[in-house]
Scaffold this motif. Structure first.
Motif, PDB file in Angstrom:
ATOM      1  N   UNK A 169      -3.574  63.442  68.202  1.00  0.00           N
ATOM      2  CA  UNK A 169      -2.119  63.568  68.276  1.00  0.00           C
ATOM      3  C   UNK A 169      -1.413  62.256  67.939  1.00  0.00           C
ATOM      4  N   UNK A 170      -1.980  61.136  68.377  1.00  0.00           N
ATOM      5  CA  UNK A 170      -1.394  59.836  68.044  1.00  0.00           C
ATOM      6  C   UNK A 170      -1.436  59.600  66.529  1.00  0.00           C
ATOM      7  N   UNK A 171      -2.530  59.989  65.895  1.00  0.00           N
ATOM      8  CA  UNK A 171      -2.621  59.859  64.441  1.00  0.00           C
ATOM      9  C   UNK A 171      -1.620  60.788  63.754  1.00  0.00           C
ATOM     10  N   UNK A 172      -1.484  61.991  64.275  1.00  0.00           N
ATOM     11  CA  UNK A 172      -0.552  62.957  63.695  1.00  0.00           C
ATOM     12  C   UNK A 172       0.882  62.448  63.745  1.00  0.00           C
ATOM     13  N   UNK A 173       1.247  61.753  64.818  1.00  0.00           N
ATOM     14  CA  UNK A 173       2.590  61.194  64.950  1.00  0.00           C
ATOM     15  C   UNK A 173       2.907  60.213  63.822  1.00  0.00           C
ATOM     16  N   UNK A 174       1.883  59.600  63.264  1.00  0.00           N
ATOM     17  CA  UNK A 174       2.049  58.643  62.158  1.00  0.00           C
ATOM     18  C   UNK A 174       1.675  59.263  60.810  1.00  0.00           C
ATOM     19  N   UNK A 175       1.627  60.604  60.786  1.00  0.00           N
ATOM     20  CA  UNK A 175       1.303  61.357  59.567  1.00  0.00           C
ATOM     21  C   UNK A 175      -0.068  60.990  58.997  1.00  0.00           C
ATOM     22  N   UNK A 176      -1.022  60.747  59.890  1.00  0.00           N
ATOM     23  CA  UNK A 176      -2.384  60.447  59.477  1.00  0.00           C
ATOM     24  C   UNK A 176      -3.249  61.670  59.771  1.00  0.00           C
ATOM     25  N   UNK A 177      -3.845  62.207  58.731  1.00  0.00           N
ATOM     26  CA  UNK A 177      -4.668  63.412  58.870  1.00  0.00           C
ATOM     27  C   UNK A 177      -5.968  63.087  59.594  1.00  0.00           C
ATOM     28  N   UNK A 178      -6.429  64.011  60.434  1.00  0.00           N
ATOM     29  CA  UNK A 178      -7.713  63.820  61.102  1.00  0.00           C
ATOM     30  C   UNK A 178      -8.318  65.174  61.452  1.00  0.00           C
ATOM     31  N   UNK A 179      -9.618  65.149  61.702  1.00  0.00           N
ATOM     32  CA  UNK A 179     -10.367  66.328  62.134  1.00  0.00           C
ATOM     33  C   UNK A 179     -11.092  66.023  63.429  1.00  0.00           C
ATOM     34  N   UNK A 180     -11.462  67.089  64.146  1.00  0.00           N
ATOM     35  CA  UNK A 180     -12.303  66.957  65.325  1.00  0.00           C
ATOM     36  C   UNK A 180     -13.712  67.424  65.003  1.00  0.00           C
ATOM     37  N   UNK A 181     -14.697  66.760  65.575  1.00  0.00           N
ATOM     38  CA  UNK A 181     -16.095  67.141  65.416  1.00  0.00           C
ATOM     39  C   UNK A 181     -16.687  67.371  66.803  1.00  0.00           C
ATOM     40  N   UNK A 182     -17.317  68.534  67.003  1.00  0.00           N
ATOM     41  CA  UNK A 182     -17.779  68.915  68.333  1.00  0.00           C
ATOM     42  C   UNK A 182     -19.293  68.792  68.518  1.00  0.00           C
ATOM     43  N   UNK A 183     -20.018  68.348  67.502  1.00  0.00           N
ATOM     44  CA  UNK A 183     -21.482  68.405  67.591  1.00  0.00           C
ATOM     45  C   UNK A 183     -22.195  67.085  67.291  1.00  0.00           C
ATOM     46  N   UNK A 184     -21.577  66.182  66.562  1.00  0.00           N
ATOM     47  CA  UNK A 184     -22.295  64.985  66.127  1.00  0.00           C
ATOM     48  C   UNK A 184     -22.716  64.132  67.311  1.00  0.00           C
ATOM     49  N   UNK A 185     -23.921  63.561  67.203  1.00  0.00           N
ATOM     50  CA  UNK A 185     -24.437  62.690  68.238  1.00  0.00           C
ATOM     51  C   UNK A 185     -23.899  61.277  68.136  1.00  0.00           C
ATOM     52  N   UNK A 186     -24.522  60.387  68.897  1.00  0.00           N
ATOM     53  CA  UNK A 186     -24.095  58.990  68.976  1.00  0.00           C
ATOM     54  C   UNK A 186     -25.024  58.120  68.134  1.00  0.00           C
TER      55      UNK A 186
END
Length: 254
Positions: free
Chosen positions: A90-107
């Motif tokens: 949401x913070x990125x969206x406020x600055x018009x920066x596109x982003x995605x969420x990833x629910x599976x990638x490890x560390x």
């Protein structure tokens, strides 16, 4: 408030060493006590900025080969935070920066190598964020700027990468850094301490030995993100040392 940082994660076997840099990382972990960590890792490359939104404990990624077997047995059972991941988005969206969420990638080891030393209890939620090595330095800086509010909530924004990162020139027998690596880092440190963003954005044409020090930009990109998160406060050099002649262990607080 916890100030953003850039820390070099070094080779995977950093976690098996005991040196001045390790001591610094341990002390930082003892003193910081963040509510969570948002970490930009050089070992996760995506075209669009991607944020880990893992529910529960991360799987381990051993993204290296040819190291001692004990490294592949290391477990760092840190948990993710979908709530914080959504906040980052949401913070990125406020600055018009596109982003995605990833629910599976490890560390990956860009994350666990530092955090397992700093926060060995693995009791702090972690959100990993990818980098794009082909994005401009200005854009990577702006991503960091968008996340400034997190510092006010005692969330550590951490860039994990390196300045000098030339794997082709490593020397396992080296007892001191090579001159060209030192010259490059001298320039980087000076410009960071001066908050000279314009020169840093153009380091490839301005810094001495830049092409030798940074043959590919994935490891230096987290520096710009961390710097963008730090605002106008004068940066602090936390540590500087070398391994293998050309591997920098550098730390900044912004």
């Amino acid at each position: 408030m916890i100030h953003p940082m850039f820390l070099c994660h070094g080779a995977p076997d950093l976690v098996l060493e005991d040196n001045e840099y390790i001591k610094l990382l341990r002390e930082l972990g003892k003193n910081l006590k963040p509510k969570a960590v948002v970490l930009f890792t050089a070992h996760w490359e995506t075209e669009v900025t991607t944020i880990s939104s893992v529910e529960g404990t991360y799987d381990m990624i051993y993204d290296f080969y040819g190291f001692p077997a004990e490294l592949y047995r290391i477990k760092y059972p840190a948990k993710g935070s979908p709530q914080l991941a959504e906040k980052v988005k949401n913070l990125l969206k406020e600055k018009q920066i596109e982003s995605n969420l990833d629910h599976t990638r490890g560390m990956d080891h860009g994350t666990w190598s530092l955090l397992s030393i700093m926060f060995p209890e693995a009791d702090i939620p972690v959100v990993q964020v990818s980098i794009n090595p082909f994005r401009s330095k200005e854009e990577q800086f702006q991503i960091g700027e968008a996340l400034k509010p997190l510092a006010e909530e005692d969330i550590l924004i951490l860039g994990s990468g390196s300045t000098v990162h030339n794997l082709g020139d490593l020397n396992g027998n080296a007892t001191k850094p090579v001159a060209w690596a030192v010259e490059f880092d001298d320039w980087i440190i000076k410009k960071v301490e001066e908050l000279n963003q314009n020169d840093l954005f153009h380091y490839q044409s301005l810094a001495p030995n830049a092409r030798m020090a940074v043959p590919r930009e994935e490891h230096i990109m987290p520096l710009f993100t961390a710097m963008g998160s730090g605002g106008d406060r004068t940066p602090k050099l936390l540590h500087r040392s070398y391994a293998y002649g050309t591997f920098t262990y550098l730390g900044f607080e912004f």
